[in-house]
Structures are given as structure tokens and as C-alpha cells.
Design an enzyme around this catalytic site. Structure first.
Site, PDB file in Angstrom:
ATOM      1  N   CYS B 106       0.860  -1.178   0.000  1.00  8.31           N
ATOM      2  CA  CYS B 106       0.000   0.000   0.000  1.00  8.31           C
ATOM      3  C   CYS B 106       0.893   1.223   0.000  1.00  8.31           C
ATOM      4  CB  CYS B 106      -0.910  -0.012   1.233  1.00  8.31           C
ATOM      5  SG  CYS B 106      -1.896   1.477   1.379  1.00  8.31           S
ATOM      6  N   LEU B 107       1.029   1.821  -1.158  1.00  8.84           N
ATOM      7  CA  LEU B 107       1.864   3.015  -1.243  1.00  8.84           C
ATOM      8  C   LEU B 107       1.189   3.951  -2.239  1.00  8.84           C
ATOM      9  CD1 LEU B 107       4.564   4.407  -0.518  1.00  8.84           C
ATOM     10  CD2 LEU B 107       5.583   3.275  -2.490  1.00  8.84           C
TER      11      LEU B 107
END
Lengths: 968, 169
Positions: B106-107
Site C-alpha cells: 500500500c503506497l
């Protein structure tokens, strides 16, 4: 017995004087004539004639012998018998049987037996008797004769007229067919006139008559509806037996050749020449040719006399007169036989024959073929005479008009006019039935409307005729000029490419593009040519641009309003926008003036003309959109009707403007201009910026002041540098500026393109220079406080002069690195490469090119691997050098920088590969390298293995089960 | 080079083939750049010669629980790269607040904040810094997020445990 009695009694009733007259004319049957039924004929005729008033009355005027004049009313049975026997004799005499006609009338006449007395009398009996009665002898005979002719023609002649599928000599074939058909027709007509329709006003058909009289009879005959009907029937027969398309093709071929020669077609004349020379080589052929011609010019008098048609000569006369001149020309061109006049004569001759046969003009088949021939002639004349002839000023139009008027037009008139002069077999239009004449008029109107070849046959000397002929001539001219226009349109691409040597071609086109159709034709054709010839990846950008520039120029002349240009340039502009290097090429072209004279191999030098264009400045009309408001402009014209909605006027008048408008965004141009300007300014050893300033000032007109601001700063930098340099040098102690002249350019970092300031190549400059640099820095900082100087030695240009034992080497544009390298040899004979690199703190990528630069100049040589020596004496050194080379190459693993670079890249790729993917086999490695190494990977698998071993030795990779892996 | 990229951007309607060529060209350039000047601790290379899927290798940043460890990643490039972000996942088992058990990351820059100026190198560098500075506000791995702040020692133990799993395999 009865007949004898009759004879006796009739004799008794005659006066002896009358008898004598008759007997002198119709001698009594000779003894050897069979005395049976046949012998009665002369008597019966005698009696009939006797009853006719013979004092100069024409039988036709008094066709009916009144019965009361007969002294003895013939018995109907006897009449019947007599008639049938006369019929038999006449038909036997007139019938053709299975006779095959000879090729000339003359031969036939010789062969034809002269009608004997009894035949004559039988004919006389048949044609003169009972003209009014229910049994019209002449009518019946004519009817019979017509069907006999038809039968004979179909059976014997028609076969001869067949056109073989393949023939070699079309001219000879046509000659033969025409001769056969004509002879046949003459023979048929001869018999009809002389026997069937004989009036016996001149009692003996074999007797020579005065010519004038004959002609009159001939004319009378032509008006005779019977002759006309017969001729018409015969003509249609002949016409039907000459089957199309073979016939038309044959005529077309022959006429094309002959007319071509007659009007002086360049190529056809040559071809004709060949043909003629062949004929000459073969004397038999030539003779036959001559014979046929001779035969054809013979005319047969209706009375059977052979006379040479006197009016023939008058027809040909104009041709002959002109032909004399021509034949002189052709003699000069060594065409002995195939001169224009000859061909012309031949055309007229053939045409006359065709007229005779009813297959000539006057709405008949020959006319159509002739029109086709003329059509082809115009096209090919235009092609042969004007293709790729684009001289300026162009006289093509005048030449063509002149040709049409004086050569082609005369031929056409001669041919068609000759038909009007030929009464024989020809039906003048005023004598056509109303329906026919209506049809002909419609045809000719239709042709006129279609703009096709117009041929009017009813030539007369009256004014209307003259007018119509002039109109025809005009339309031929129009057609010819149209052809010229089409030719030019098809050549237009080459014309544009050849610009400006092809100005004449464009001038020719000007008069062509006067209608929307022709303009459309031009743009469509040209766009197609453009797409196929230049708008493809194979053409270089500079070529496309050069073509575009020429296109602009050519079309500006062609159509000053720019509508055509606007239309054809769309595709090329769209294409140029897609090309990556368009801007670069254009800018280099525009700024070409500031370039040193470039070598001719440079493709961009094509576009140096752009610089000249630029100096022309803006076209005055382009200022604002105000020219519409200029009410003083007396030359104002509205936009052409075919101008598109996006049409912008005057766009095309300005070459540079057109190119700049390729992109709406001016920034892209500025960026490129800056970088070109930067390299110009930096490459230029001095401070002189005159030409650059001029170019930039001109560019300002295009781009505006605000956009060229950066360029202004760059130019100002250079002028400022000049001043600063001078000031600093003055303050410098004299002692330090002895052997090295040192100048600096101070650039404002923010305004110069970053690409021009790349300065990675760092090395130690010679001490003299660095001292000068330090001094300059100090001087500059004193001059302009709070400014910092960053030196970019990589951009420097050095003028080097080397004094060697036997020569002086002068290099004006060495790079700083090269200068530093050679400077290190000052006072030293030889140096090792590594030492030198260490001393100069120079990387291999900079050092190697510098060293090889001097080796190329024969100043240094590699006396042994890694050891560089100065060549003081050239002769000695070269000897040594040649002796040394092989050892050098073999013993040394000296890797050239490119190779080294490649190895470095491949090593990095291998490391990257192994880092990310663990263990990899050589094969896979080879495959992936082939795919991924930029610029192509050409190593063999063995080279790769070797390299991997080297890397293993260097401790970078290691062998693992199943391949290689990285040392972590 | 700049001028040409301007040009290609100006020609909005592009054919698919061209787009494909652009991706390949771009990735080749990136690879070349990465090979010639590799940033420390980061490497990436096409897998099986397919330019659209790469393997990345990343060293754990010092002064973090991940120090001295090496992590493998998989990078899958879409055909419209660089208009869309590559799909990046850890192939080495990972214990990290913003990485789930399947390795998904999750970026933001790999999702809605992607921009065409990013490239393989920047992505890997961002991931490297993400290892040291996780975003605990939106964790994918709740336990990891919880332990990161509360019990670093336990975090490292669990992380190493997971890491070892892979090594033992």
C-alpha cells in the site's frame, strides 16, 4: 422464217435513207453469228430503234415510242420471246460469275471482253424498251444487277476484305483492302453506268468522248437517284464487310503512323523513316507500293477510259507545296522517302478511297477513327515535344498553338475538306434526307458539347463555314492546351523538385488551372505524388523540407493567392509535424549563415537557403489582417471560389513563416534556436557576434522580443565577455601573458541551455593555463563583485602550434583535453600512458581520444605499448611506424574506448541480471543480453564465457550449480 | 530528446503499436540508466527477457529492523506504462505495516498519486524508504503496525521469522 419475213417487211417500210443510217450504226449481223434465235435480236432492235426519233432526242426525254409509229405491232408472244432472250444475253454479259477481280480496274477492263453487237443490242433492247409499261426492262435489269453485285461481292470480294487477326504491315494491308474494295466498286459502278443505265445518247460506249462532256454526264449520273441508291447499297455492303473492331484498329494504326509523319511527330517520323528504309532495301516492295499508288490515282471514266483524275492533283497541291519545304527539311534529316509531304499525300489518298467507299467522313466510320487518331496525335505530340521541357520563359503554349494551327489544323481541314470536294460516292449534306441531316447535326452538336474533336463535313466557302472552321480550330487549340496542362500536372512533382530550373513548366500550368475542375485535378494528382514520393520514412527530413520549400516557391508563382498551396501543403505539413528532427533541421537551416562554410556532404546544407529566406524579412502583406481594408489596392481580387474555410490568405508567400507556423507553440523553436546559438557562440573562437546578432534580430521579427530574450542575454554575455576580457588582461602583469594568449567567455548560467554547458570532463589543465584562469577569476571578481566563476574547460577551444624538428604543426580548433595532452610532452620525448593520465587526472574516455587525435596528426606515436613518443622527424618516424605496426597490433590488448565501454556495459548488465535472478546459465544470459543491451549485442557465446571467467577472476561472479551467480 | 518527447505528447491520438514501442523504449532507457548508475542497495532486471516484467532486489535500509536483509520484488508494467503505475509486490515474505501477507504494497505513489515522471529507480527508492518509515495510519498488516510502535523487538522477531521461512525454502 417468220422473223425473216418480219425483217423483210420492216425493211420495206423504211425509207432507204433511214435504212442506210441505221445500217451504218448497227451493221447487219455477220455471217458467223448463229442464225437461230440469237440472230433475231439485232433485227428486233433495229426495228425498235427505227421507230425512235433519232434527230438528237434523248430517249429519256421521249422514252416512249408511240405505238402508231411502229409499222408493225409486235406479237406479244414474240415480244416475250425476244425479251427473254435479250434478258439472257444481257444477264450473261453482265454477270460476274465466279470471277475474281484483278487488283486494278485497268486489268479488268483489258480482260473484260468488249460487248459484241448482239450484247449491245440486247442491252439496248432491255433498257430502252417498255420503260413505261408494266415490265420496266431497265428497272428489272437494275434490280437484277444490284442483287448480282451483292451476290458476287459476298461470294468473291468479301473474303478478300477480311482482316487477319495478325498482320505485320498494316499500311500495306490497308492499301490492299482499299484497292480491292475500290476496284470492285468501280467495276460494279462501271457496269451499272455503262450498260444498265446507258442512255445510248452516244451510241458507242467504246468511242472516245470529249472529257468535259464526260464529266458532265458523270455529274448528271450522280444526281441520278438510281446511281445514288446503287452506290448507297454497295457502300453499306462494303462497310458491313469491314468488320469492327479490326477495321477501325487497322485504319487507326495506319492513320496514326501517317498522320504522325505528316504533322512531324518526332518519334513517329523516325519510326516511319525506318519503315521507309526497309521498303527501299527491298525494291520489289517499293515497286509494288508505287504500283498501288499509281493504281489508286487512276480514275476510271464512266465511258471506260482511263484518265488521270485531274482534280486529284489540285487536292494534294497545297500539301505538295508545303511538302516541298518539308522534304527539304527531311532531306537534311536524311529521311529520303518518309517526308511529311509523302505521308500527307498518302493520308489524303487513303482518305479519298475511304470516301469513295462510303466509309470516310460525313458522320461515317472513318470520321470517328480519324478523330481518334487526331486525339492520340495531340496527346503524343504534347508528350513528346514538351515532356520535361521546363525552360523559362516557356514558349510551349505558342509552339503548341502554332502547331495545331499550321500543321495539325491544315491536315484535318485537308482531309475533311477533300471529302467535300469529292463528288463521287459522296453525298453532300444538303442532299441528305431531312432525317439524316438532323442526325448528323445532332451528332456534331453532341461532339461539340463534349468538347471532343469536332468535324464538320459540309464545308463550303460561305462565311458561316469559315466561322465554324475557325471555331473548330479554337477548340482543337483548347484541347491541345488542355493536354499540355494535364502533362504538366502529372509532371508537377518533378517540376517542383527541379525548382527553380523548371519555371517554364509552372508558367504552362498557369493557363491550365482556370477552372475548379482543373484545380482540383492538380491538387489531387500532386498530393498523390507527394505522398508516394516523399512523405514516407525513406526520405530524409531535410529532403522533405527542401521539397516543401520549393513547393512553396513554385506554388506561389503558380497561384499567388495561395489556395492551391494551402491545399497541397496540408499533408506535407502534417507529416513534418510528426518528424522528430524537423525543428532541428529547420533551425540549422535558418541559422546557416552563422555557420562556418559547411562541407557539401552535410545534408542540412540543402537548407542553407533558409537563411537567405530569413533575411528577406517579413512579407509586407502579412502585417496584420488589414489588407482587406486597403481600399486603395486596385489589384484586389476576391478569394478564389475554391478556397477552403480554413484558408488563410498570404500564408504561402513567406517560406520561413510557413515553416515556423508548423507548430503553434513557439517555445519548441526557441529551445532549438538557443542550443544552436549556444554552440555557434562557443565554437566561435573570437568575440565577434555580428552575424549571430543579425540572425537573432531577424528571428525577433518572427517570434517577438519576449521570446528571444534568452538569446539576447547570450549575445550580450559574449559582448560583455569581450569587454571583461580586455579589462582583465590590461590589469594583468605583462610577464604572465607571454607565450599563451588566454581569453574567456563568461556565460550567464541561467540563460544558456544546460545541454551546452555539460562539463563532466574534469582534468588538470596545464599550470600556465590554470594560472591564467586564476588570474582571470580574480580580475573578474574584482570587476563584478558577488559573482562567481565556474570554469568549463571542456568547452574551450585551443589554438596549438607545435614546433618540431622538421616541421610546424598548427591546429586551430583543438579541445582543451587535446591541448593538455600535447602540452604534457613539452620538452619530453616520450611518456607512458598511465603516467600521463595520472598527471593530468584524466579519465580514459577523455584521454584516449586526445591521444589518438595527436597520433592521427603524426605528432605522437606509440613506440611501444603504452608508451607515447613525439615524432620529431616525419620521414624517419613513418618508416619506424610502418615497421612497428604489426608488433603493436599483435602484442597488445589495447582496447579502444568503445570496446571498453561495451565491456563495462555488459558487465553491469550481467551483474544486474544475476543480482535479481539468482543463478543463470550462459545460454540464457546470452539470450537476455541480445535482447536487452542497447545498441546491439554482438558477442559470441565463447566471448561471453571468456568474459565471465574474467569477471570471476575479478571476484564479481561465481560458478554455481546450473550456471553463474553473483558474489554477494 | 526534449523536443521529441514534446512532439509525441502533442500527437494525442496514438496507435497501439506506437504505444507498445514507447513502453519498450522507455523501459530500455530505464534499464540502461539503472545498469550504468545503480543507486546503492537497489537493482532490477527484466525477468526472462520480457521487458514488461522485472525482478527487483532491494537491501533493507540500515538502522531499521530490515538492515542487512535483501528483499526481492516483482514489477509488472502495464502496456500503457508510464501512464499507469507498475504493479509492484514483494516476493520475499514480508512483515511490514503496509505490506500484506501476499506481498501487496500500500503506497500512494503506486496507486492514485502515480505520475509518469516516476520510474523503476524512484519506485524502488520510495519502497526502500517505506521500509524504514511505514505509514501506520492505513495499515494492511494490523499486527505489524501495532508492534512497530509498541514492541520493536517483537516486530523484528516476527519479521525475521517470516524472512527465514523464505530462506529455508
Amino acid at each position: 422464217m417468220a422473223t425473216t419475213l418480219l425483217h423483210q417487211s420492216s425493211t420495206k417500210t423504211c425509207s432507204s435513207a433511214r435504212r442506210q443510217i441505221f445500217q451504218s450504226v448497227f451493221p447487219l449481223p455477220t455471217a458467223n453469228v448463229d442464225q437461230s434465235l440469237l440472230s433475231t435480236q439485232p433485227d428486233s432492235f433495229f426495228e425498235t430503234i427505227h421507230s425512235t426519233p433519232s434527230h438528237g432526242y434523248n430517249t429519256r426525254h421521249h422514252p416512249t415510242p408511240t405505238p402508231d409509229q411502229l409499222h408493225l405491232l409486235p406479237n406479244p408472244v414474240e415480244v416475250q420471246a425476244r425479251r427473254s432472250s435479250a434478258w439472257e444475253i444481257v444477264t450473261k454479259f453482265l454477270e460476274f460469275g465466279n470471277e475474281t477481280f484483278p487488283t486494278s480496274m485497268l486489268q479488268w477492263l483489258e480482260r473484260r471482253k468488249v460487248p459484241g453487237k448482239e450484247e449491245l443490242e440486247a442491252i439496248k433492247y432491255m433498257v430502252l424498251s417498255n420503260e413505261d409499261g408494266e415490265t420496266n426492262g431497265r428497272g428489272m435489269l437494275a434490280e437484277w444487277y444490284t442483287s448480282e453485285v451483292r451476290r458476287h461481292f459476298l461470294e468473291r470480294v468479301r473474303g478478300e476484305l477480311e482482316i487477319p487477326k495478325e498482320y505485320n504491315d498494316a499500311a500495306k494491308l490497308l492499301d490492299r483492302i482499299l484497292a480491292i474494295a475500290n476496284t470492285a466498286q468501280e467495276i460494279y459502278a462501271f457496269q451499272l453506268r455503262n450498260y444498265v443505265l446507258a442512255t445510248f445518247e452516244e451510241p458507242s460506249p467504246r468511242k472516245l468522248v470529249r472529257r468535259g462532256r464526260t464529266k458532265k454526264t458523270l455529274d448528271d449520273d450522280d444526281k441520278d437517284p438510281r446511281v445514288r441508291a446503287f452506290t448507297r447499297t454497295l457502300n453499306s455492303l462494303i462497310s458491313h464487310s469491314l468488320v469492327d473492331p479490326g477495321w477501325s484498329r487497322l485504319v487507326y494504326t495506319v492513320f496514326l503512323d501517317l498522320c504522325g509523319a505528316a504533322v512531324g511527330m518526332p518519334n513517329t517520323a523516325e519510326g516511319d523513316e525506318d519503315k521507309m528504309s526497309i521498303t527501299e532495301d527491298n525494291p520489289e516492295d517499293g515497286d509494288e507500293y508505287g504500283q498501288i499508288s499509281a493504281r489508286l490515282s487512276q480514275k476510271i471514266d464512266p465511258d471506260g477510259d482511263i484518265i488521270v483524275a485531274t482534280d486529284d492533283a489540285s487536292v494534294i497541291e497545297p500539301g505538295q507545296l508545303r511538302g516541298n519545304d518539308d522534304s527539304q527539311v527531311s532531306r537534311n534529316r536524311s529521311t529520303p522517302v518518309g517526308g511529311k509531304s509523302h505521308a500527307r499525300k498518302k493520308v489524303l489518298e487513303l482518305w479519298r478511297l475511304m470516301e469513295n467507299l462510303g466509309i470516310g467522313g460525313a458522320g461515317r466510320r472513318g470520321e470517328r477513327v480519324f478523330a481518334e487518331v487526331i486525339n492520340t496525335l495531340i496527346t503524343s505530340y504534347v508528350h513528346q515535344s514538351f515532356a520535361e521541357r521546363w525552360e523559362h520563359p516557356s514558349n510551349a503554349e505558342e509552339e503548341l498553338t502554332d502547331w495545331v494551327e499550321n500543321t495539325l489544323g491544315k491536315l484535318i481541314l485537308d482531309v475533311l475538306f477533300s471529302s467535300a470536294r469529292k463528288p463521287e460516292g459522296y453525298i453532300p449534306s444538303d442532299k441528305l434526307s431531312p432525317r439524316e441531316s438532323l442526325r448528323v447535326t445532332r451528332q456534331s452538336l453532341g461532339k461539340r458539347r463534349k468538347g471532343g474533336m469536332e468535324i464538320d463535313f459540309s464545308y463550303g466557302p460561305d462565311e458561316e463555314e469559315q466561322k465554324r472552321r475557325a471555331e473548330d480550330l479554337e477548340s482543337w487549340k483548347r484541347i491541345a492546351l488542355g493536354r499540355l496542362g494535364r502533362l504538366r500536372v502529372s509532371e508537377l512533382f518533378d517540376i517542383v523538385v527541379d525548382w527553380p530550373q523548371s519555371l517554364g513548366g509552372v508558367e504552362d500550368l498557369k493557363s491550365y488551372i482556370t477552372t475548379p475542375q482543373t484545380r482540383l485535378h492538380l491538387t489531387t494528382t500532386f498530393s498523390a505524388a507527394l505522398n508516394s514520393r516523399i512523405l514516407h520514412p525513406g526520405a530524409g527530413t531535410s529532403h522533405v523540407l527542401a521539397a516543401y520549400i520549393r513547393l512553396i516557391r513554385a506554388f506561389t508563382i503558380l497561384d499567388p493567392r495561395g489556395v492551391l498551396l494551402d491545399r497541397v501543403s496540408r499533408s506535407i505539413r502534417r507529416y513534418l509535424r510528426e518528424r522528430d528532427d524537423t525543428i532541428r533541421v529547420v533551425v540549422r537551416g535558418i541559422m546557416a549563415e552563422t555557420l562556418p562554410p559547411s562541407d557539401p556532404s552535410d545534408p542540412d546544407s540543402d537548407l542553407a537557403e533558409l537563411a537567405a529566406e530569413l533575411t528577406k524579412g517579413l512579407p509586407s502583406q502579412a502585417v496584420g489582417g488589414l489588407e482587406d481594408m486597403d481600399f486603395e489596392d486596385m489589384s484586389w481580387v476576391p478569394d478564389p471560389i475554391d478556397a477552403g474555410p480554413e484558408y488563410k490568405r498570404n500564408k504561402g508567400l513567406d517560406v520561413v513563416g510557413s515553416l515556423i507556423s508548423l507548430w503553434d507553440n513557439k517555445e519548441v523553436w526557441l529551445k532549438e534556436i538557443q542550443s544552436v546559438l549556444a554552440s555557434r557562440l562557443l565554437d566561435n573562437p573570437g568575440y565577434d557576434t555580428t552575424s549571430e546578432i543579425r540572425t537573432i534580430e531577424l528571428l525577433k521579427l518572427r517570434f517577438g522580443d519576449s521570446l528571444t530574450q534568452a538569446c539576447d542575454v547570450m549575445l550580450k554575455d559574449i559582448t560583455d565577455s569581450k569587454r571583461a576580457d580586455a579589462t582583465i588582461r590590461e590589469t594583468r602583469p605583462q610577464s604572465q601573458s607571454l607565450d599563451t594568449e588566454f581569453h574567456a567567455k563568461i556565460l550567464s548560467r541561467l540563460f544558456w541551455p544546460q545541454s551546452s554547458m555539460k562539463a563532466e570532463t574534469v582534468f588538470r589543465v596545464p599550470t600556465e593555463i590554470s594560472a591564467a584562469m586564476d588570474q582571470f577569476t580574480a580580475g573578474f571578481e574584482a570587476l563584478k563583485s558577488k559573482r562567481k566563476l565556474d570554469w568549463l574547460p571542456a568547452l574551450a577551444t585551443v589554438e596549438v602550434e607545435l614546433e618540431l624538428e622538421d616541421r610546424t604543426v598548427h591546429v586551430t580548433d583543438a579541445t582543451a583535453a587535446q591541448a593538455a595532452v600535447i602540452h604534457a610532452f613539452d620538452g619530453i620525448t616520450s611518456l607512458r600512458g598511465e603516467e600521463l593520465m595520472k598527471k593530468l587526472q584524466m579519465s580514459t574516455s577523455v584521454f584516449n581520444p586526445a591521444i589518438s587525435f595527436w597520433m592521427e596528426k603524426m605528432v605522437l606515436r606509440e613506440s611501444e605499448p603504452g608508451l607515447y613518443t613525439v615524432c620529431e622527424r616525419l620521414d624517419k618516424e613513418t618508416e619506424l611506424d610502418t615497421g612497428h605496426r604489426p608488433g603493436n597490433d599483435g602484442g597488445d590488448e589495447e582496447i579502444d574506448p568503445e570496446k571498453l565501454m561495451e565491456r563495462q556495459i555488459i558487465e553491469k548488465f550481467i551483474i544486474g541480471m544475476l543480482t535479481n535472478q539468482g543463478v543463470i546459465q550462459e545460454q540464457r544470459m546470452q539470450m537476455m543480453l541480445t535482447m536487452l543491451v542497447p545498441g546491439g549485442y554482438t558477442w559470441s557465446i565463447d566471448e561471453l564465457k571468456e568474459f565471465l571467467v574474467e569477471m570471476k577472476d575479478a571476484g564479481k561472479v561465481m560458478v554455481a550449480p546450473g550456471g553463474w551467480k553473483i558474489v554477494s | 530528446m526534449e523536443a521529441s518527447s514534446n512532439l509525441t505528447a502533442a500527437n494525442a491520438p496514438k496507435r497501439a503499436a506506437e504505444a507498445g514501442a514507447t513502453v519498450t523504449k522507455r523501459l530500455q532507457t530505464e534499464l540502461m540508466q539503472l545498469m550504468l548508475s545503480p543507486p546503492p542497495g537497489i537493482s532490477a532486471f527484466p525477468r526472462d527477457g520480457n521487458l514488461l516484467s522485472w525482478t527487483g532486489t532491494m537491501a533493507g535500509p540500515a538502522d531499521t529492523p530490515f538492515a542487512n536483509l535483501t528483499f526481492k520484488l516483482s514489477l509488472e508494467f502495464p502496456s500503457n506504462y508510464p501512464m499507469s503505475p507498475p504493479n509492484v509486490t514483494f516476493t520475499t515474505p514480508m512483515f511490514h505495516p503496509n505490506v500484506d501477507m501476499a506481498g501487496r504494497i500500500c503506497l500512494d505513489i503506486l496507486k492514485e498519486k502515480w505520475s509518469a515522471v516516476y520510474n523503476v529507480q524512484t519506485v524502488l527508492l520510495s519502497l526502500q524508504s517505506l521500509l524504514g518509515e511505514p505509514n501506520n495510519k492505513s495499515p494492511l498488516n494490523g499486527q505489524a503496525a501495532d508492534l512497530w510502535d509498541r514492541d520493536p523487538a517483537e516486530f523484528k522477531r516476527l519479521m525475521l521469522l517470516r524472512y527465514r521461512e523464505a530462506e529455508e525454502e
